[in-house]
Design an enzyme around this catalytic site. Structure first.
Site, PDB file in Angstrom:
ATOM      1  N   LYS A  48      70.884  62.941 -28.779  1.00  0.00           N
ATOM      2  CA  LYS A  48      71.982  62.193 -29.407  1.00  0.00           C
ATOM      3  C   LYS A  48      72.261  60.984 -28.527  1.00  0.00           C
ATOM      4  O   LYS A  48      71.971  60.999 -27.333  1.00  0.00           O
ATOM      5  CB  LYS A  48      73.227  63.094 -29.476  1.00  0.00           C
ATOM      6  CG  LYS A  48      74.232  62.666 -30.494  1.00  0.00           C
ATOM      7  CD  LYS A  48      73.990  63.295 -31.853  1.00  0.00           C
ATOM      8  CE  LYS A  48      75.010  62.785 -32.861  1.00  0.00           C
ATOM      9  NZ  LYS A  48      74.818  63.356 -34.180  1.00  0.00           N
ATOM     10  N   GLY A  51      88.863  64.112 -43.627  1.00  0.00           N
ATOM     11  CA  GLY A  51      87.867  63.087 -43.306  1.00  0.00           C
ATOM     12  C   GLY A  51      87.079  62.719 -44.547  1.00  0.00           C
ATOM     13  O   GLY A  51      86.174  63.447 -44.956  1.00  0.00           O
ATOM     14  N   VAL A 103      80.198  61.605 -45.666  1.00  0.00           N
ATOM     15  CA  VAL A 103      79.917  62.969 -46.098  1.00  0.00           C
ATOM     16  C   VAL A 103      81.084  63.524 -46.929  1.00  0.00           C
ATOM     17  O   VAL A 103      80.890  64.063 -48.027  1.00  0.00           O
ATOM     18  CB  VAL A 103      79.670  63.911 -44.886  1.00  0.00           C
ATOM     19  CG1 VAL A 103      79.354  65.320 -45.372  1.00  0.00           C
ATOM     20  CG2 VAL A 103      78.526  63.393 -44.031  1.00  0.00           C
TER      21      VAL A 103
END
Ligand code: NAD
Length: 368
Positions: free
Chosen positions: A94, A194, A198
């Site tokens: 990452k 959120g 997504v």
């Protein structure tokens, strides 16, 4: 294994990056700096037993460097588990770029970052994450081939978020089947926290299935837009975690499942896209088990995006990627049942499968 609190204490006490890497056996950490362009980034490679480390780049205004390092170490380790459990021949890595993506992100910054990725000669392959979009990946691609999730117009697979959302939806349905005996989400009160790339796609699936969806985001315009488009209800209460809900879907940032939120949550299932949802996997995994809340392991059910970009490495086919992501349903169900029969946390059950695969394939690799 050390708890998050222990890791924090060890790091503060030692101030040593290598010591922090050794806690979860990270292979390599690369610090990237360019004063003129204003790039400050960290690339972490956790484990490459199964293949090159693939994981997105997150751009975030971290308060300090140690916060960024802690995040990239946690996220890269999560990628190792995600790839392993999904049966992919990839390791875990990452990257984080330190700074506010809305203020300092430029073509030059992304291309300079791409040069650093290129210097790793394929040991790390990047993709997008929070704060980074497909346009940014185009810039990275100008400097390196070790990048996925590039636009379809450039021969890539585009935004992986719709496939991630589909995988989360599959994981949520498997959790419902386990907890309620039926995988129908119709009529279930689902809270999506959120509404980004997504979250927005997930809300679509849920509303279409007849769930009663409540949405929350710190950006008000996203909420209004999503509510208008899907018919979901905008959260109007004071405390997200005290809301009446059957299923909590964390789709913002990590660590929202912690001692405080667990003490308030009244849901029976937690299933969402955010990485590293448990603030401390040992402590909070156990708290959820004791409280009888079914937690669908994040690195398993949000693997759709990784499955999608992995497919890009081998000649992209959207249908095959969706088909592979749909397998999350069976795997999630099997992990939840194993955890129950062995009276262990769901994260322990999921990690055991991933670790076993890494150990076994590691033995295959040393033979040549
Ligand atoms: P995104 O940046 O598009 O969306 C995140 C959203 O969360 C934003 O709209 C932001 O305003 C909101 N947010 C931030 N803090 C919040 C808070 N405290 N309360 C409510 N909302 C808040 O990111 P995304 O691509 O949708 O990813 C969401 C999560 O899923 C991240 O944790 C990411 O790491 C993870 N994830 C994403 C993918 C993918 O394919 N995009 C794959 C695996 C995991």
């Amino acid at each position: 294994m050390a708890t998050t609190q222990e890791i924090k204490e060890m790091t503060q006490a030692s101030g040593s990056v290598i010591k922090q890497m050794s806690i979860n056996n990270h292979e390599q950490v690369v610090f990237c700096n360019d004063n003129e362009i204003g790039l400050k980034a960290i690339i972490a490679i956790h484990n490459t037993t199964l293949g090159p480390a693939l994981g997105g780049t997150r751009m975030w205004a971290y308060n300090n460097e140690s916060e960024a390092l802690n995040d990239v170490l946690r996220l890269s380790r999560g990628m190792t588990y995600k790839a392993a459990i999904s049966g992919l021949n990839l390791g875990g890595g990452k990257a984080v770029i330190i700074g506010d993506s809305k203020k300092i992100k430029t073509e030059a910054l992304m291309r300079r970052f791409g040069k650093f990725v290129n210097s790793l000669a394929g040991k790390y392959i990047t993709a997008e994450d929070v704060g980074i979009g497909t346009k940014d990946m185009e810039y990275v691609k100008m400097e390196t081939n070790h990048v996925t999730g590039i636009p379809e117009s450039m021969g890539g697979s585009g935004d992986p978020s719709p496939v991630t959302a589909f995988g989360v939806y599959m994981g949520m349905k498997a959790s419902a089947k386990f907890a309620y005996g039926s995988d129908s989400l119709s009529g279930k009160k689902i809270f999506v926290q959120g509404i980004g790339n997504v979250g927005e796609n997930l809300v679509d699936y849920l509303v279409k299935e007849g769930a009663k969806v409540t949405i929350y985001d710190i950006h008000e315009e996203k909420l209004t837009e999503c509510a208008k488009k899907t018919g979901a209800t905008v959260f109007a209460g004071k405390d997200v975690y005290e809301t009446d809900m059957d299923i909590y879907a964390p789709c913002a940032l990590g660590a929202t499942v912690n001692s405080d939120s667990i003490s308030k949550l009244k849901c029976s299932i937690i299933a969402g896209a955010a990485n590293n949802q448990l603030e401390d996997e040992n402590i909070h995994g156990k708290m959820l088990l004791d409280k009888g809340i079914v937690w669908a392991p994040d690195f398993l059910i949000n693997a759709g995006g990784l499955i999608n970009v992995y497919s890009e490495l081998h000649g992209y086919n959207r249908e095959a990627a969706m088909n592979n992501a749909s397998k999350i349903y069976d795997l999630a169900g099997s992990i939840l049942r194993t955890a129950q029969s062995e009276n262990i946390t769901t994260i322990a059950a999921a990690k055991a499968i991933a670790e076993k695969r890494i150990e076994e394939i590691g033995k295959v690799k040393i033979s040549f």
